[in-house]
Design a protein around this motif. Structure first.
Motif, PDB file in Angstrom:
ATOM      1  N   ASP A   1       0.712  -1.130  -0.104  1.00  0.00           N
ATOM      2  CA  ASP A   1      -0.105  -0.077   0.629  1.00  0.00           C
ATOM      3  C   ASP A   1       1.021   1.442   0.039  1.00  0.00           C
ATOM      4  OD1 ASP A   1      -2.696   0.896   0.435  1.00  0.00           O
ATOM      5  OD2 ASP A   1      -1.169   2.029   2.325  1.00  0.00           O
TER       6      ASP A   1
ATOM      7  N   ALA B   1       5.365   5.196   2.068  1.00  0.00           N
ATOM      8  CA  ALA B   1       5.990   6.280   3.147  1.00  0.00           C
ATOM      9  C   ALA B   1       5.644   6.095   4.614  1.00  0.00           C
ATOM     10  CB  ALA B   1       4.614   7.193   2.176  1.00  0.00           C
ATOM     11  N   ASN B   2       4.123   6.144   4.869  1.00  0.00           N
ATOM     12  CA  ASN B   2       4.531   5.739   6.577  1.00  0.00           C
ATOM     13  C   ASN B   2       6.125   5.468   7.072  1.00  0.00           C
ATOM     14  OD1 ASN B   2       1.929   6.650   6.824  1.00  0.00           O
ATOM     15  ND2 ASN B   2       1.619   4.829   6.932  1.00  0.00           N
TER      16      ASN B   2
ATOM     17  N   THR C   1       9.521   7.468   6.258  1.00  0.00           N
ATOM     18  CA  THR C   1       9.329   8.157   7.768  1.00  0.00           C
ATOM     19  C   THR C   1       9.431   7.803   8.735  1.00  0.00           C
ATOM     20  OG1 THR C   1       7.349   8.934   6.319  1.00  0.00           O
ATOM     21  CG2 THR C   1       7.903  10.253   8.166  1.00  0.00           C
ATOM     22  N   ARG C   2       9.106   6.058   9.149  1.00  0.00           N
ATOM     23  CA  ARG C   2       9.855   6.103   9.923  1.00  0.00           C
ATOM     24  C   ARG C   2      10.976   5.140  10.370  1.00  0.00           C
ATOM     25  NH1 ARG C   2       7.392   2.677  14.802  1.00  0.00           N
ATOM     26  NH2 ARG C   2       8.539   1.135  15.701  1.00  0.00           N
TER      27      ARG C   2
ATOM     28  N   ASP D   1      12.777   8.913  10.778  1.00  0.00           N
ATOM     29  CA  ASP D   1      12.977   9.677  12.243  1.00  0.00           C
ATOM     30  C   ASP D   1      12.938   7.984  13.554  1.00  0.00           C
ATOM     31  OD1 ASP D   1      12.359  12.099  11.128  1.00  0.00           O
ATOM     32  OD2 ASP D   1       9.578  11.642  11.262  1.00  0.00           O
TER      33      ASP D   1
ATOM     34  N   ARG E   1       9.986   9.649  -2.440  1.00  0.00           N
ATOM     35  CA  ARG E   1       9.717  11.122  -2.461  1.00  0.00           C
ATOM     36  C   ARG E   1       9.860  11.482  -1.326  1.00  0.00           C
ATOM     37  NH1 ARG E   1       4.424  10.203  -5.478  1.00  0.00           N
ATOM     38  NH2 ARG E   1       5.099  10.616  -7.629  1.00  0.00           N
TER      39      ARG E   1
ATOM     40  N   ARG F   1      -3.742  -2.264 -15.220  1.00  0.00           N
ATOM     41  CA  ARG F   1      -4.219  -1.319 -13.945  1.00  0.00           C
ATOM     42  C   ARG F   1      -2.470  -0.902 -13.478  1.00  0.00           C
ATOM     43  NH1 ARG F   1      -7.504  -4.081  -9.265  1.00  0.00           N
ATOM     44  NH2 ARG F   1      -6.194  -2.697  -8.165  1.00  0.00           N
TER      45      ARG F   1
ATOM     46  N   TYR G   1       7.145  11.321  11.356  1.00  0.00           N
ATOM     47  CA  TYR G   1       6.439   9.960  11.072  1.00  0.00           C
ATOM     48  C   TYR G   1       5.374  10.378  12.562  1.00  0.00           C
ATOM     49  CZ  TYR G   1       5.281   5.499  12.415  1.00  0.00           C
ATOM     50  OH  TYR G   1       4.692   4.235  12.792  1.00  0.00           O
TER      51      TYR G   1
ATOM     52  N   ARG H   1       2.947  12.414  10.952  1.00  0.00           N
ATOM     53  CA  ARG H   1       2.527  12.082   9.289  1.00  0.00           C
ATOM     54  C   ARG H   1       1.364  11.099   9.687  1.00  0.00           C
ATOM     55  NH1 ARG H   1       2.807  10.206   4.340  1.00  0.00           N
ATOM     56  NH2 ARG H   1       2.010   9.064   4.062  1.00  0.00           N
ATOM     57  N   ILE H   2       1.341  10.673  11.010  1.00  0.00           N
ATOM     58  CA  ILE H   2       0.188  10.021  11.335  1.00  0.00           C
ATOM     59  C   ILE H   2      -0.825  10.528  11.951  1.00  0.00           C
ATOM     60  CG2 ILE H   2       0.263   7.365  13.070  1.00  0.00           C
ATOM     61  CD1 ILE H   2       2.196   7.135  10.405  1.00  0.00           C
TER      62      ILE H   2
ATOM     63  N   LEU I   1      -2.354  12.243   9.402  1.00  0.00           N
ATOM     64  CA  LEU I   1      -3.783  10.462   8.295  1.00  0.00           C
ATOM     65  C   LEU I   1      -4.758  10.537   9.356  1.00  0.00           C
ATOM     66  CD1 LEU I   1      -0.564   7.858   7.087  1.00  0.00           C
ATOM     67  CD2 LEU I   1      -2.279   9.402   5.956  1.00  0.00           C
TER      68      LEU I   1
ATOM     69  N   SER J   1       0.534  12.969 -10.715  1.00  0.00           N
ATOM     70  CA  SER J   1       0.592  13.527  -9.191  1.00  0.00           C
ATOM     71  C   SER J   1       1.523  15.036 -10.164  1.00  0.00           C
ATOM     72  CB  SER J   1       2.677  12.791  -9.201  1.00  0.00           C
ATOM     73  OG  SER J   1       2.940  12.145 -10.340  1.00  0.00           O
TER      74      SER J   1
ATOM     75  N   GLY K   1       6.456  15.062  -7.341  1.00  0.00           N
ATOM     76  CA  GLY K   1       5.144  14.406  -6.633  1.00  0.00           C
ATOM     77  C   GLY K   1       4.004  16.187  -6.587  1.00  0.00           C
TER      78      GLY K   1
ATOM     79  N   PHE L   1      -5.812  14.266   1.294  1.00  0.00           N
ATOM     80  CA  PHE L   1      -4.336  13.511   1.411  1.00  0.00           C
ATOM     81  C   PHE L   1      -3.808  13.200   0.558  1.00  0.00           C
ATOM     82  CE2 PHE L   1      -3.965   8.936  -1.028  1.00  0.00           C
ATOM     83  CZ  PHE L   1      -3.292   8.142   0.283  1.00  0.00           C
TER      84      PHE L   1
ATOM     85  N   GLN M   1       0.031  12.810   0.501  1.00  0.00           N
ATOM     86  CA  GLN M   1       1.533  11.598   0.174  1.00  0.00           C
ATOM     87  C   GLN M   1       1.949  11.874  -1.518  1.00  0.00           C
ATOM     88  OE1 GLN M   1       1.489   9.125   1.038  1.00  0.00           O
ATOM     89  NE2 GLN M   1       1.774   7.248  -0.565  1.00  0.00           N
ATOM     90  N   GLY M   2       1.619  13.321  -2.126  1.00  0.00           N
ATOM     91  CA  GLY M   2       2.147  13.812  -3.255  1.00  0.00           C
ATOM     92  C   GLY M   2       1.948  13.109  -4.343  1.00  0.00           C
ATOM     93  N   SER M   3       1.400  11.782  -4.231  1.00  0.00           N
ATOM     94  CA  SER M   3       0.243  11.801  -5.422  1.00  0.00           C
ATOM     95  C   SER M   3      -1.035  10.671  -5.335  1.00  0.00           C
ATOM     96  CB  SER M   3       1.549  10.928  -6.545  1.00  0.00           C
ATOM     97  OG  SER M   3       1.264   9.200  -5.667  1.00  0.00           O
TER      98      SER M   3
ATOM     99  N   ARG N   1      -3.522   7.105  -6.563  1.00  0.00           N
ATOM    100  CA  ARG N   1      -3.479   6.553  -7.462  1.00  0.00           C
ATOM    101  C   ARG N   1      -4.664   6.196  -7.816  1.00  0.00           C
ATOM    102  NH1 ARG N   1      -0.161   1.949  -6.442  1.00  0.00           N
ATOM    103  NH2 ARG N   1      -1.618   2.390  -4.133  1.00  0.00           N
TER     104      ARG N   1
ATOM    105  N   ASP O   1      -5.347   3.678  -7.790  1.00  0.00           N
ATOM    106  CA  ASP O   1      -5.206   2.185  -5.925  1.00  0.00           C
ATOM    107  C   ASP O   1      -5.267   2.628  -4.749  1.00  0.00           C
ATOM    108  OD1 ASP O   1      -5.283   0.456  -8.048  1.00  0.00           O
ATOM    109  OD2 ASP O   1      -3.634  -0.653  -7.348  1.00  0.00           O
ATOM    110  N   ASP O   2      -4.876   3.828  -4.670  1.00  0.00           N
ATOM    111  CA  ASP O   2      -5.129   3.973  -3.407  1.00  0.00           C
ATOM    112  C   ASP O   2      -6.754   3.701  -2.770  1.00  0.00           C
ATOM    113  OD1 ASP O   2      -2.265   4.682  -2.932  1.00  0.00           O
ATOM    114  OD2 ASP O   2      -3.189   6.859  -3.914  1.00  0.00           O
TER     115      ASP O   2
ATOM    116  N   LYS P   1      -9.126   1.061  -3.408  1.00  0.00           N
ATOM    117  CA  LYS P   1      -9.052   0.595  -3.631  1.00  0.00           C
ATOM    118  C   LYS P   1     -10.426   0.084  -1.985  1.00  0.00           C
ATOM    119  CE  LYS P   1      -5.720  -1.517  -3.914  1.00  0.00           C
ATOM    120  NZ  LYS P   1      -5.004  -2.943  -4.153  1.00  0.00           N
TER     121      LYS P   1
ATOM    122  N   ILE Q   1      -9.070   6.962  14.938  1.00  0.00           N
ATOM    123  CA  ILE Q   1      -8.120   7.685  15.756  1.00  0.00           C
ATOM    124  C   ILE Q   1      -6.897   5.835  15.629  1.00  0.00           C
ATOM    125  CG2 ILE Q   1      -6.674   8.112  17.972  1.00  0.00           C
ATOM    126  CD1 ILE Q   1      -8.672  10.699  17.543  1.00  0.00           C
TER     127      ILE Q   1
END
Lengths: 395, 339
Positions: free
Chosen positions: A98, A103-104, A107-108, A111, A132, A192, B31, B34-35, B38, B158, B164, B236, B240-242, B244, B246-247, B249, B276
């Motif tokens: 995914d 990206a997560n 980043t982890r 960091d 990226r 796809r 990190y 970012r979480i 999200l 992107s 991106g 989002f 994410q910078g792009s 798709r 498939d993001d 689904k 959360i």
């Protein structure tokens, strides 16, 4: 009732607090040396490298194969005393296939694990998402097997040790035209997948340039199970071979349907075929088909043979091409670290840029100005339920 | 006087978010930030979906489709608009804010419009049928995007920059939109419209017999819910910078449903908790490597066994509940729900 509410609220607060304590603040762990080096700042102790891969999910096979080989490379380099006397520590994070998680994970790695360099991913779309982040944070990343040209175009921190899609499409076109002397070929691509589209495009261009003709072009979506409509259309087009630049799952099913429909032409494909499951799904229907790959276990150099036997000893199975690339990615990275004065992201990046004629398992690797690897491809033929070496195609 | 007070509260919230954003981006590792972002998007998705799935009781399982519409629209509008705005306002915070929010609102608007188009014919259906229609819609959107060449097809969109889409998304914008979405949805839920929606959820025939325009109200709820998903999609895209196909689904729609069911169907604060929960759980279990997915599923099973109504059930968490005033007590006790 009210007490319960308070308990719930307390649970949430403690969850948030535990999150904060687990990961702490920016200035806690790694040193902050501005852009180009938020990780790997210290020059003693272990060198930490990160690997992000699809250890679970639809393409778990790719991630697990690659990770085994990377682990093998790390174990070998540590057995030889590490790099500059420092042990190498590998941290692998799962992406589930995914892009958000990729990206997560990157980043982890930067960091929380403070890695000096990153290896990953197999799928190009995931390498784009992770790349990226790596580029923005100034940490060098080596993709073992993402073949989409856009991956290394992200910036000067993103490298790869495999060839790119245009090349693989060209290889199969060249092979079909010059070795198999075909004039009419049909294409079935996975709409796809960028990978599939990229290969199909470059195959069509190279094949028509050499005087061949693409007589039919059909498409499917990853996850489809019925391909009879597409193959029936191709049967009537008079194609002498079908180029299927997809992944092993659908390719196997396409081969079975092709046989059932009585179409007696070979299938051609790319490295997305390279998985033991291909033969489990496709079986005898695949006999006589060809695909391009990074490496052929049965026509291996001494270097590759050493890798294969080490891999078999360690994991009890034969490595795939993706595994070989994972191994090469790690080895190219270690070589770059050895060359560097000190192990920092910036010097590793310089070392990677200067990689010339590195003797890898998958061939001689030279990193070019686009940070892609210049190297040859092999074509494998499927015979007796195995992929055997057919020929090597130069860039 | 009342509007003055409200303006002051709004300004205070914006100020607090600004401060929070500054502290997080400057002093906490990316990190965690970012979480957190999200999670903010999850909250928007869950609170939005809760209006239709929870309050109104109509099961939509294709909300990833609306998120996709919002994400692609925002990304596309921002890439087209950025050079134009840069020509007038130059670069810096202000032009970025203008471009991004115009993009987000465009994304929400198009997602809402899609919501109307999908909702008008399908919300006449009841129960499972609606679920199937929304499921089909979500897939149609994804397949259309996969085949849309100008939006990058399967590769995704992107922009023209190899790095991106512009990283407009930050803590400030995410949580400002979280607040806006929660306030709007809360006001709808606790208005006359909200009561009618609840009536539809309880017994649609009875509601109709009482003169409630059920289909129209369902479309309204569906549209609002789609707009929220569109906002989350836009946020989002620029994190994410792009984007798709498939993001977005089917799994993403399921994630949203997990959020509201874990939190408690029909509860806004429950949706926040669920958002959360889904946002942090998998990341907190990173140390378990491949087993985290097993444990995550197990956790969901346990939650459903222990609290089938979700963490909060239909209740709301509120400050007055946490810090009860003496005077408010009797009234509230009477209003407490019966299980």
């Amino acid at each position: 009732m009210r007490r319960k509410t308070v308990v719930v609220a307390a649970a949430i607060v403690s969850l948030v607090a535990s999150l904060a304590f687990t990961f702490g603040c920016k200035n806690g762990g790694g040193s902050q040396n501005g852009p180009g080096g938020s990780g790997g700042g210290n020059q003693t102790g272990e060198i930490v490298i990160g690997h992000y891969a699809s250890m679970t999910g639809d393409t778990a096979h790719f991630g697990q194969d690659t990770d085994k080989a990377v682990r093998l490379a790390v174990e070998e380099v540590n057995a030889q005393g590490g790099i500059k006397g420092r042990r190498v520590k590998l941290v692998t994070l799962d992406t589930r296939g995914d892009a958000t998680e990729a990206a997560n994970a990157v980043t982890r790695l930067i960091d929380v694990e403070h890695v000096s360099a990153i290896i990953g991913e197999v799928a190009s779309t995931l390498s784009l998402a992770g790349g990226r982040v790596a580029q923005r944070r100034g940490i060098p990343m080596v993709s073992p097997s993402s073949t989409n040209p856009a991956v290394t175009a992200i910036g000067n921190n993103v490298f790869r040790v495999c060839f790119i899609d245009p090349f693989q499409g060209t290889v199969m076109a060249k092979f079909a035209r010059e070795n198999l002397r075909l004039t009419k070929v049909a294409i079935i691509k996975d709409v796809r997948s960028d990978y599939s589209i990229g290969l199909a495009e470059n195959f069509r261009r190279a094949f028509t340039q050499r005087g061949g003709q693409v007589v039919a072009e059909q498409s499917y979506s990853a996850g489809d199970t019925d391909f009879s409509a597409q193959l029936t259309a191709i049967r009537d087009s008079g194609a002498e071979a079908i180029f299927v630049p997809g992944y092993y799952g659908e390719v196997g099913a396409i081969a079975v349907t092709k046989q059932r429909l009585g179409i007696n032409v070979p299938l051609l494909g790319g490295d997305g075929w390279d998985a033991p499951d291909l033969f489990r799904i496709g079986g005898a229907a695949l006999e006589g088909s060809f695909y391009s790959n990074h490496f052929a276990p049965d026509a291996a150099s001494d270097r590759a043979r050493r890798f294969i036997s080490a891999f078999q000893r360690r994991f009890g199975s034969e490595p795939t091409g993706l595994g070989a690339l994972g191994y090469d990615a790690a080895m190219v990275l270690f070589e770059a670290m050895r060359r560097a004065q000190s192990v920092t992201p910036a010097t590793i990046r310089e070392g990677l840029t200067a990689t010339r004629n590195f003797e890898g398992v998958t061939g001689r690797i030279t990193i070019n100005a686009q940070r892609d690897a210049d190297k040859s491809a092999v074509v494998l033929r499927i015979r007796g339920g195995r992929a055997v070496y057919e020929t090597t195609v130069q860039p | 006087m009342k509007w003055l007070l409200r303006a002051a509260v709004a300004a205070a919230i914006v100020g607090a978010l600004w401060g929070l954003s500054y502290v997080l981006h400057e002093h906490v590792i990316e990190y965690v930030v970012r979480i957190a972002m999200l999670c903010g998007m999850n909250i928007i998705l869950a609170v939005g979906l809760n209006l239709i799935n929870g309050t109104t009781g109509q099961f939509s399982i294709g909300h990833a489709g609306f998120m996709a519409v919002g994400a692609y629209t925002t990304a596309y509008v921002c890439t087209q608009l950025a050079p134009e705005v840069a020509g007038v306002l130059g670069t810096g915070f202000l032009p970025d804010a203008v471009v991004f929010n115009v993009g987000l609102i465009a994304g929400a608007a198009l997602a809402a419009a899609t919501g109307v188009v999908v909702g008008v014919p399908s919300l006449r259906l009841k129960g499972d049928y609606l679920a199937i229609v929304t499921l089909g819609f979500g897939e149609i959107i994804r397949l259309l995007l996969t085949n849309a060449e100008f939006l990058g097809g399967a590769t995704g969109f992107s922009g023209d920059n190899p790095t991106g889409l512009s990283p407009y998304t930050n803590v400030f914008w995410v949580f400002l939109w979280v607040v806006i979405v929660i306030v709007v949805i809360r006001n709808v839920t606790f208005s006359q419209t909200g009561r009618s929606l609840e009536a539809i959820s309880e017994d649609e025939i009875a509601a109709e017999a009482m003169g409630t325009p059920t289909t129209r109200l369902k479309v309204v709820a569906f549209t609002l819910s789609a707009a929220a998903a569109g906002i989350a999609g836009g946020l989002f895209a620029h994190l994410q910078g792009s984007v798709r196909p498939d993001d977005f689904k089917f799994d993403r729609s399921i994630d949203m449903i997990v959020m509201i069911i874990v939190g408690g169907l029909g509860s806004i604060t429950g949706a926040v908790i669920g958002g959360i929960f889904v946002g942090v759980t998998l990341e907190l279990m990173r140390d378990l490597s491949e087993y985290r997915l097993v444990l995550y599923s197990l956790l969901l099973v346990i939650i459903m066994l222990v609290r089938p109504q979700g963490v909060l059930g239909k209740r709301e968490l509120s400050f007055s509940r946490l810090f009860p005033k003496k005077a408010a007590k009797p009234a509230r006790a009477a209003g407490d729900e019966k299980p």
